[in-house]
Design a protein around this motif. Structure first.
Motif, PDB file in Angstrom:
ATOM      1  N   GLN A 186       1.412  -1.330  -8.906  1.00  0.00           N
ATOM      2  CA  GLN A 186       2.415  -0.368  -9.384  1.00  0.00           C
ATOM      3  C   GLN A 186       2.905  -0.741 -10.780  1.00  0.00           C
ATOM      4  O   GLN A 186       3.096   0.137 -11.640  1.00  0.00           O
ATOM      5  CB  GLN A 186       3.590  -0.336  -8.395  1.00  0.00           C
ATOM      6  CG  GLN A 186       4.560   0.822  -8.612  1.00  0.00           C
ATOM      7  CD  GLN A 186       5.412   1.087  -7.373  1.00  0.00           C
ATOM      8  OE1 GLN A 186       4.972   1.727  -6.425  1.00  0.00           O
ATOM      9  NE2 GLN A 186       6.630   0.590  -7.387  1.00  0.00           N
ATOM     10  N   GLN A 187       3.074  -2.046 -11.041  1.00  0.00           N
ATOM     11  CA  GLN A 187       3.470  -2.497 -12.368  1.00  0.00           C
ATOM     12  C   GLN A 187       2.371  -2.221 -13.389  1.00  0.00           C
ATOM     13  O   GLN A 187       2.651  -1.794 -14.522  1.00  0.00           O
ATOM     14  CB  GLN A 187       3.791  -3.994 -12.337  1.00  0.00           C
ATOM     15  CG  GLN A 187       5.065  -4.351 -11.587  1.00  0.00           C
ATOM     16  CD  GLN A 187       5.282  -5.854 -11.510  1.00  0.00           C
ATOM     17  OE1 GLN A 187       4.365  -6.636 -11.727  1.00  0.00           O
ATOM     18  NE2 GLN A 187       6.507  -6.255 -11.195  1.00  0.00           N
ATOM     19  N   ALA A 188       1.117  -2.486 -13.005  1.00  0.00           N
ATOM     20  CA  ALA A 188      -0.002  -2.248 -13.916  1.00  0.00           C
ATOM     21  C   ALA A 188      -0.112  -0.770 -14.279  1.00  0.00           C
ATOM     22  O   ALA A 188      -0.352  -0.413 -15.445  1.00  0.00           O
ATOM     23  CB  ALA A 188      -1.305  -2.742 -13.285  1.00  0.00           C
ATOM     24  N   LEU A 189       0.079   0.091 -13.297  1.00  0.00           N
ATOM     25  CA  LEU A 189       0.042   1.528 -13.566  1.00  0.00           C
ATOM     26  C   LEU A 189       1.207   1.951 -14.452  1.00  0.00           C
ATOM     27  O   LEU A 189       1.057   2.828 -15.317  1.00  0.00           O
ATOM     28  CB  LEU A 189       0.060   2.300 -12.246  1.00  0.00           C
ATOM     29  CG  LEU A 189      -1.252   2.290 -11.459  1.00  0.00           C
ATOM     30  CD1 LEU A 189      -1.029   2.783 -10.036  1.00  0.00           C
ATOM     31  CD2 LEU A 189      -2.302   3.154 -12.154  1.00  0.00           C
ATOM     32  N   GLY A 190       2.370   1.328 -14.248  1.00  0.00           N
ATOM     33  CA  GLY A 190       3.508   1.624 -15.109  1.00  0.00           C
ATOM     34  C   GLY A 190       3.228   1.240 -16.547  1.00  0.00           C
ATOM     35  O   GLY A 190       3.585   1.969 -17.491  1.00  0.00           O
TER      36      GLY A 190
END
Length: 613
Positions: free
Chosen positions: A442-446
């Motif tokens: 989720q952080q990487a996608l953000g």
């Protein structure tokens, strides 16, 4: 108009003050005549014609009791008018049908137990008078028209009481927890639509009214409008021919229409891009649990009733006299204010179990809760094993929509809490390790969304790699074969483990610390996998190499080409491609800075390669 009312008694005067002298009649007779005049000829307030359903379901007198029973269940009504060759011959109720079935009359025609035709009333009769008649006579429906051969419409008891309740609310100044005021709606619409778009909506409402086919903005657009969220999809429900209305609208506004006449739907493709969806009001019925619905034209009430949750049943009038007025038949505004996802009836998940996944998606997306009754219905549906009737395609479509959202991890946790992750695949578990990887994804996608807000990304594919990481190879292969994934997702699930192992091994070694090494490992690989690797790789210095590739190096291009090497004397051969590849790696590592340095470096590599050959 007092003068108009009293003219029948030979009186007259002004609209606001009139009189008449009446002889040869008692006060009781005069009172009865005056009430008839007020309620049937010149009614004040809401009239039957304002709320009656003109496209109603009917039965032929030859229909059997079993057919009547199925029709009532299909359209969720408790009474149906019966016709013979176009002439009204009676009304059959659910109680009569249930009694006939108990007596073994399932295959007998309903005409065997019809009572004489019901009275027909003029459409101009006051709605309050209709309510009085219904209560006094215990009628399920009241029919309106000129005579038995010309029935124009009907009003059911529920639709009448809903309409009168709605009208009563608009007459009171009570907004807390109730309908938004016209001023509030106007403010919300100005925030959601530019002025020219509001003008188009008003023009569409006027066109629909002139055509006798009322058109309302409906569903998610109204929900998001009232929540102050961006309106994504513009959908309209039409009480009449939606295709004809869309085609007439396109003739006026330009663009083109893609129509599906069999379904009563049309897509207006706008001249400048974007689209509006038009649909004729329709009902859905399910032959068996979890089956795809069969669609039939119906009244507006039934169209709204067929929807998944109360917050999606809201509609907005577009007609000039009611523009911006909210139609809320099922308490959708109340549920919006309370922040809850509530179904319309107890069989909602039985008829369509995918609604359970949608409940999770809306609750996470909107920050809403599922009330206890919704949770209980999901649990009952799971215990009855109704999810097994769903095709893999339908289940996957719902899960992918959850994974495509900005709060996908919370969606997965809600799926697990309600037993839906087990429905998706029993071996999937949200262990602490899996959750840690999911949050990193989720952080990487953000990070990716921040850097490239306009670049599409297959978010579900990235989450599926993290979600299946702990499955055995055999379990992963079975999972991949069970669902109709896209080819990209299928390939990613087949290769991501070996790719990740190789990449982490290379990039965490001493030799793999440079940007050139990251470029060599990552170039040409699917972006969803690169983002999964960003979530997996440690330490932060190695993460930086993956981020550099995403932000810079994947766009890396040389200023030279093979033609430059040929012109410099290198013969066409594999040495040229090797030289260009090494030059790219050198540029990624910062060893060459400009065209001349690129050419010199590539020539050196090419000549060495020719010597080796």
């Amino acid at each position: 108009n007092a003068a108009q009312v009293l003219s029948v008694f030979g009186g007259g005067g002004h609209p606001s003050a009139a009189s008449a002298v009446i002889r040869d009649k008692t006060p009781t007779e005069v009172r009865a005549l005056l009430l008839d005049e007020l309620t049937f000829i010149h009614p004040a307030g809401l009239r039957a014609s304002d709320i009656m359903t003109r496209e109603y379901h009917r039965l032929e007198a030859t229909a059997t009791t079993r057919e009547a029973f199925r029709a009532m269940n299909r359209f969720r009504v408790n009474a149906l008018p019966v016709f013979r060759e176009g002439r009204l011959v009676g009304v059959v109720t659910r109680q009569e049908v249930d009694g006939a079935l108990q007596h073994g009359l399932a295959e007998r025609p309903i005409s065997d137990y019809l009572i004489s035709p019901p009275p027909i009333f003029p459409p101009e009769v006051a709605a309050e008078e209709v309510r009085r008649l219904m209560l006094e006579n215990n009628w399920r429906i009241v029919l309106f028209g000129r005579d038995l051969d010309h029935v124009e419409g009907l009003i059911s008891r529920m639709s009448l009481f809903k309409s009168l309740y709605h009208q009563d609310k608009t007459l009171t100044v009570h907004r807390s927890g109730g309908q938004p005021s016209p001023k509030e709606i106007g403010h919300l619409m100005r925030g959601a639509f530019p002025p020219e778009e509001i003008g188009r909506l008003k023009s569409l409402g006027a066109l629909a009214e002139a055509a006798g086919t009322p058109c309302l903005l409906v569903g998610g657009a109204v929900r998001d409008l009232l929540l102050g969220r961006p309106v994504q999809d513009v959908d309209f429900v039409v009480e009449g021919d939606a295709v004809a209305l869309a085609e007439e609208w396109a003739r006026r506004e330009g663009g083109r229409v893609r129509a599906h006449r069999a379904f009563g739907t049309a897509l207006w493709i706008r001249p400048g891009g974007g689209h509006w969806d038009f649909a004729t009001a329709r009902a859905e019925y399910y032959e068996t649990p979890a089956a795809l619905p069969t669609v039939a034209h119906a009244a507006l009430y039934q169209d709204l009733y067929r929807r998944d949750f109360t917050i999606n049943t809201l509609a907005l009038y577009l007609t000039p006299d009611r523009f911006g007025e909210v139609l809320d038949l099922f308490g959708g505004v109340r549920d919006l204010k309370a922040g809850r996802i509530r179904v319309l009836h107890g069989l909602s998940f039985v008829e369509d179990p995918t609604r359970a996944f949608r409940a999770v998606r809306f609750s996470v997306r909107l920050g809403f809760t599922l009330p206890a009754e919704t949770e209980q219905l999901i649990e009952a549906t799971r215990k009855q094993q109704l999810f097994r009737h769903l095709s893999p395609k339908r289940v996957l479509a719902e899960v992918q929509q959850i994974l495509a959202g900005p709060n996908a991890v919370e969606g997965l946790k809600a799926m697990e809490a309600y037993g839906l992750l087990d429905v998706f695949w029993p071996a999937l578990k949200l262990t602490p390790k899996v959750l840690e990887t999911l949050y990193r994804v989720q952080q990487a996608l953000g990070f990716f969304d921040t850097q490239f807000p306009d670049e599409p990304m297959d978010r579900p594919c990235v989450y599926l790699m993290a979600l299946t990481e702990r499955l055995s190879n055999a379990e992963l292969a079975a999972f991949r074969d069970h669902y109709p994934f896209s080819q990209q997702t299928r390939d990613a699930l087949a290769r991501y483990r070996s790719l990740t192992w190789h990449a982490i091994r290379t990039l965490t070694s001493e030799e793999g610390c440079g940007r050139g090494s990251a470029y060599k490992v990552l170039k040409g690989q699917p972006l969803p996998w690169v983002l999964f690797l960003l979530a997996k790789i440690q330490p932060p210095s190695r993460q930086a190499r993956v981020r550099d590739f995403l932000v810079k190096d994947r766009f890396l291009k040389l200023a030279i080409s093979g033609h430059d090497l040929i012109r410099a004397g290198i013969p066409p051969s594999p040495a040229i491609s090797r030289a260009l590849e090494q030059a790219r790696l050198a540029k990624a590592d910062g060893l060459v800075q400009n065209r001349d340095e690129e050419l010199a470096f590539a020539l050196k590599v090419a000549r060495r390669a020719l010597e080796e050959i």
